[in-house]
Motif scaffolding. Structure first.
Motif, PDB file in Angstrom:
ATOM      1  N   VAL A   5       0.902  -1.072   0.193  1.00 13.75           N
ATOM      2  CA  VAL A   5       0.014   0.291   0.069  1.00 13.75           C
ATOM      3  C   VAL A   5       1.534   1.550   0.168  1.00 13.75           C
ATOM      4  O   VAL A   5       1.897   0.836   1.258  1.00 13.75           O
ATOM      5  N   GLU A   6       0.531   2.227  -0.958  1.00 13.22           N
ATOM      6  CA  GLU A   6       1.137   3.660  -1.231  1.00 13.22           C
ATOM      7  C   GLU A   6       0.452   4.421  -0.863  1.00 13.22           C
ATOM      8  O   GLU A   6      -0.411   4.591  -0.961  1.00 13.22           O
ATOM      9  N   SER A   7       1.734   5.521  -0.255  1.00 13.76           N
ATOM     10  CA  SER A   7       0.941   6.839   0.057  1.00 13.76           C
ATOM     11  C   SER A   7       1.726   7.988   0.049  1.00 13.76           C
ATOM     12  O   SER A   7       3.251   7.646   0.142  1.00 13.76           O
ATOM     13  N   GLY A   8       1.109   9.215  -0.089  1.00  3.89           N
ATOM     14  CA  GLY A   8       2.977   9.782  -0.035  1.00  3.89           C
ATOM     15  C   GLY A   8       2.547  10.828  -1.485  1.00  3.89           C
ATOM     16  O   GLY A   8       3.094  12.121  -1.822  1.00  3.89           O
ATOM     17  N   LEU A  20       7.154   9.524  -0.505  1.00  2.00           N
ATOM     18  CA  LEU A  20       6.543   8.923  -1.188  1.00  2.00           C
ATOM     19  C   LEU A  20       6.827   7.108   0.131  1.00  2.00           C
ATOM     20  O   LEU A  20       7.763   7.315   0.758  1.00  2.00           O
ATOM     21  N   SER A  21       5.799   6.736  -0.003  1.00  2.00           N
ATOM     22  CA  SER A  21       5.257   5.338   1.282  1.00  2.00           C
ATOM     23  C   SER A  21       5.217   4.506   0.693  1.00  2.00           C
ATOM     24  O   SER A  21       4.234   4.973  -0.208  1.00  2.00           O
ATOM     25  N   CYS A  22       5.763   3.024   0.889  1.00  2.67           N
ATOM     26  CA  CYS A  22       4.918   1.474   0.759  1.00  2.67           C
ATOM     27  C   CYS A  22       5.158   0.866   1.834  1.00  2.67           C
ATOM     28  O   CYS A  22       6.361   0.767   2.479  1.00  2.67           O
ATOM     29  N   THR A  77       8.248  -1.623   5.270  1.00  2.00           N
ATOM     30  CA  THR A  77       8.544  -0.549   4.832  1.00  2.00           C
ATOM     31  C   THR A  77       9.377   0.738   3.453  1.00  2.00           C
ATOM     32  O   THR A  77      10.969   0.013   4.177  1.00  2.00           O
ATOM     33  N   TYR A  79      10.335   3.691   1.476  1.00  5.23           N
ATOM     34  CA  TYR A  79      10.255   4.874   1.061  1.00  5.23           C
ATOM     35  C   TYR A  79      11.565   5.090  -0.091  1.00  5.23           C
ATOM     36  O   TYR A  79      11.779   4.885  -0.249  1.00  5.23           O
ATOM     37  N   THR A 115       0.436   5.604  -6.789  1.00  7.14           N
ATOM     38  CA  THR A 115       0.202   6.641  -6.356  1.00  7.14           C
ATOM     39  C   THR A 115       0.437   7.618  -7.732  1.00  7.14           C
ATOM     40  O   THR A 115       2.022   7.655  -8.287  1.00  7.14           O
TER      41      THR A 115
END
Length: 121
Positions: A5-8, A20-22, A77, A79, A115
């Protein structure tokens, strides 16, 4: 099963920064290489950066010196710190990981959902 799951992602002006984070989750036994890829409209997916479990990194020439990949093995995780962003960095960014889960003897390749990163000029 393993999920990434990615975010950022988001919209930023040229010269700005994004991180970005995953996060990988599921029945994970071990993660080998983790990395980031990107795909711009009308173009093929390309490697951005990878990092091994031991911390060795590899970067695309186009991002070297501007992007930094790192990982937290305890949190599964990875980054991507993106600095000095350019309009040509605009793309969907995908997280990738080689994961051995509890149901397999081998490592399998997993992808996140992507993302969007948009850099305005």
């Amino acid at each position: 099963q393993v999920q990434l799951v990615e975010s950022g992602g988001g919209l930023v002006q040229a010269g700005g920064s994004l991180r970005l984070s995953c996060a990988a989750s599921g029945n994970i036994v071990s993660i080998a290489s983790m990395g980031w890829y990107r795909q711009a409209p009308g173009k093929q997916r390309e490697l951005v950066a990878t990092i091994t479990s031991g911390g060795s990194t590899n970067y695309a020439a186009s991002v070297k010196g501007r992007f930094t990949i790192s990982r937290d093995n305890a949190k599964n995780t990875v980054y991507l710190q993106m600095d000095s962003l350019k309009p040509e960095d605009t793309a969907v960014y995908y997280c990738n990981a080689d994961v051995r889960d509890s149901g397999s003897y081998y490592f399998n390749d997993y992808w996140g959902q992507g993302t969007q990163v948009t850099v305005s000029s």
